[in-house]
Design a protein around this motif. Structure first.
Motif, PDB file in Angstrom:
ATOM      1  N   LEU A  98      60.080   2.817 -34.082  1.00 43.19           N
ATOM      2  CA  LEU A  98      60.801   2.704 -33.297  1.00 43.19           C
ATOM      3  C   LEU A  98      62.342   3.929 -33.448  1.00 43.19           C
ATOM      4  O   LEU A  98      62.779   4.284 -32.385  1.00 43.19           O
ATOM      5  N   GLU A  99      62.461   4.269 -34.800  1.00 47.40           N
ATOM      6  CA  GLU A  99      64.093   5.030 -34.572  1.00 47.40           C
ATOM      7  C   GLU A  99      63.217   6.820 -34.710  1.00 47.40           C
ATOM      8  O   GLU A  99      64.075   7.278 -34.273  1.00 47.40           O
ATOM      9  N   ARG A 100      62.711   6.464 -34.383  1.00 45.11           N
ATOM     10  CA  ARG A 100      61.835   7.951 -34.416  1.00 45.11           C
ATOM     11  C   ARG A 100      61.510   8.212 -32.911  1.00 45.11           C
ATOM     12  O   ARG A 100      62.343   9.434 -32.694  1.00 45.11           O
ATOM     13  N   ALA A 101      61.679   7.881 -32.254  1.00 46.65           N
ATOM     14  CA  ALA A 101      61.392   7.193 -30.693  1.00 46.65           C
ATOM     15  C   ALA A 101      62.355   7.704 -30.395  1.00 46.65           C
ATOM     16  O   ALA A 101      62.947   8.148 -28.672  1.00 46.65           O
ATOM     17  N   LYS A 102      64.234   6.983 -30.494  1.00 48.12           N
ATOM     18  CA  LYS A 102      64.887   7.177 -29.836  1.00 48.12           C
ATOM     19  C   LYS A 102      65.025   8.729 -30.114  1.00 48.12           C
ATOM     20  O   LYS A 102      65.973   9.306 -28.868  1.00 48.12           O
ATOM     21  N   SER A 103      64.370   9.417 -30.560  1.00 46.21           N
ATOM     22  CA  SER A 103      64.930  10.586 -30.188  1.00 46.21           C
ATOM     23  C   SER A 103      64.219  11.866 -30.315  1.00 46.21           C
ATOM     24  O   SER A 103      64.251  13.284 -29.832  1.00 46.21           O
ATOM     25  N   LEU A 104      63.395  10.890 -29.737  1.00 47.51           N
ATOM     26  CA  LEU A 104      61.893  11.602 -28.856  1.00 47.51           C
ATOM     27  C   LEU A 104      62.033  11.608 -27.350  1.00 47.51           C
ATOM     28  O   LEU A 104      62.689  10.254 -26.804  1.00 47.51           O
ATOM     29  N   PRO A 105      61.452  12.643 -26.577  1.00 47.36           N
ATOM     30  CA  PRO A 105      60.880  12.189 -24.691  1.00 47.36           C
ATOM     31  C   PRO A 105      60.270  11.628 -24.520  1.00 47.36           C
ATOM     32  O   PRO A 105      59.610  11.101 -25.038  1.00 47.36           O
ATOM     33  N   PRO A 106      60.458  10.471 -23.677  1.00 48.70           N
ATOM     34  CA  PRO A 106      59.736   9.100 -23.340  1.00 48.70           C
ATOM     35  C   PRO A 106      57.707   9.662 -22.951  1.00 48.70           C
ATOM     36  O   PRO A 106      57.284   8.813 -23.696  1.00 48.70           O
ATOM     37  N   GLU A 107      57.423  11.011 -23.013  1.00 47.65           N
ATOM     38  CA  GLU A 107      56.183  11.421 -22.805  1.00 47.65           C
ATOM     39  C   GLU A 107      55.795  11.872 -23.729  1.00 47.65           C
ATOM     40  O   GLU A 107      54.428  10.894 -24.305  1.00 47.65           O
ATOM     41  N   GLU A 108      56.011  11.706 -25.390  1.00 48.07           N
ATOM     42  CA  GLU A 108      56.107  11.352 -26.567  1.00 48.07           C
ATOM     43  C   GLU A 108      56.511  10.088 -27.713  1.00 48.07           C
ATOM     44  O   GLU A 108      55.337   9.502 -28.032  1.00 48.07           O
ATOM     45  N   ALA A 109      56.617   9.354 -26.377  1.00 47.19           N
ATOM     46  CA  ALA A 109      57.179   8.140 -26.860  1.00 47.19           C
ATOM     47  C   ALA A 109      57.666   7.140 -25.528  1.00 47.19           C
ATOM     48  O   ALA A 109      59.238   6.915 -25.611  1.00 47.19           O
ATOM     49  N   PRO A 110      57.185   6.837 -25.339  1.00 42.81           N
ATOM     50  CA  PRO A 110      57.372   5.859 -23.901  1.00 42.81           C
ATOM     51  C   PRO A 110      57.857   4.858 -23.929  1.00 42.81           C
ATOM     52  O   PRO A 110      58.946   4.901 -22.919  1.00 42.81           O
ATOM     53  N   ILE A 111      57.436   3.850 -25.446  1.00 40.77           N
ATOM     54  CA  ILE A 111      58.986   2.937 -25.517  1.00 40.77           C
ATOM     55  C   ILE A 111      60.360   3.173 -24.754  1.00 40.77           C
ATOM     56  O   ILE A 111      60.718   2.767 -25.062  1.00 40.77           O
TER      57      ILE A 111
END
Length: 223
Positions: free
Chosen positions: A197-210
């Motif tokens: 979840l922490e990683r997802a915050k700095s990624l685009p939705p295409e890489e981290a849909p959450i």
């Protein structure tokens, strides 16, 4: 995004069930009906065990899954089956369930039919989501064909997903529908998902849909 931490999963289940019941009650004070979309899988089942006994006007609640595997309703992999067995019992048995799966038809062939059933219930009053370590939510998997369309601001209500990592097609609420819910809850367990979840915050939705649905989200985490 707000993160609530719990000492254990039992405490989390009780508290999240209470919060969702409160969200539904509040919505029903001002509306004729309320709608809730819930994740499948094993994560939310203990929450359902508590939520199903909540003293609310369940006959005014419309319930659906956030996504559905394209399997028969009696399959062990069916989200609808788990929801019926764990949530549509006790007082919650009075709720109206809106199933996505239509037997003997391809998911692409039933989208308009199922969307016409869902559209009157939007925006969702409440959504309860889970997340995988790959940062997928509902059936919005990183890299899957059709993800960009499902993440778009003008996405349709539903999207058909055929992830290579899964044994069957899936039908999922699109990111815009999930994100527009009035009350949003995400439940995750363990350090690996917290780190994801922490990683997802700095990624685009295409890489981290959450990441597409985290605005004003309440995250519930337990070890």
């Amino acid at each position: 995004m707000k993160i609530s931490e719990y000492a254990d999963r039992d405490m989390l289940a009780i508290d999240v069930a209470n919060q969702i019941a409160g969200d539904l009650k509040t919505h029903l004070l001002h509306h004729d009906s309320a709608s809730i979309a819930v994740a499948g899988g094993t994560t939310p089942a203990p929450i359902f065990d508590d939520l199903c006994a909540a003293d609310i006007d369940w006959d005014r609640v419309r319930l659906m899954a956030t996504d559905e595997r394209w399997v028969p309703a009696d399959s062990e992999r069916s989200n609808a089956r788990m929801i019926r067995e764990r949530l549509l019992v006790d007082r919650a048995a009075a709720a109206r369930f809106l199933p996505f799966h239509v037997p003997a038809r391809a998911p692409e062939d039933v989208l308009a039919e199922v969307e016409s059933m869902i559209e009157p219930e939007l925006p969702l009053s409440v959504v309860l989501l889970g997340m995988g370590e790959d940062m997928h939510t509902a059936s919005l998997f990183p890299g899957v064909d059709g993800l960009e369309a499902a993440l778009a601001a003008n996405a349709p209500i539903l999207a058909v997903m055929r992830p290579d990592s899964q044994p069957e097609p899936r039908i999922s609420l699109s990111a815009r529908v999930l994100d527009a819910a009035i009350s949003k809850h995400l439940v995750i367990y363990g350090d690996a998902k917290r780190e994801a979840l922490e990683r997802a915050k700095s990624l685009p939705p295409e890489e981290a849909p959450i990441q597409a649905v985290l605005s004003e989200m309440t995250v519930h985490w337990a070890p």
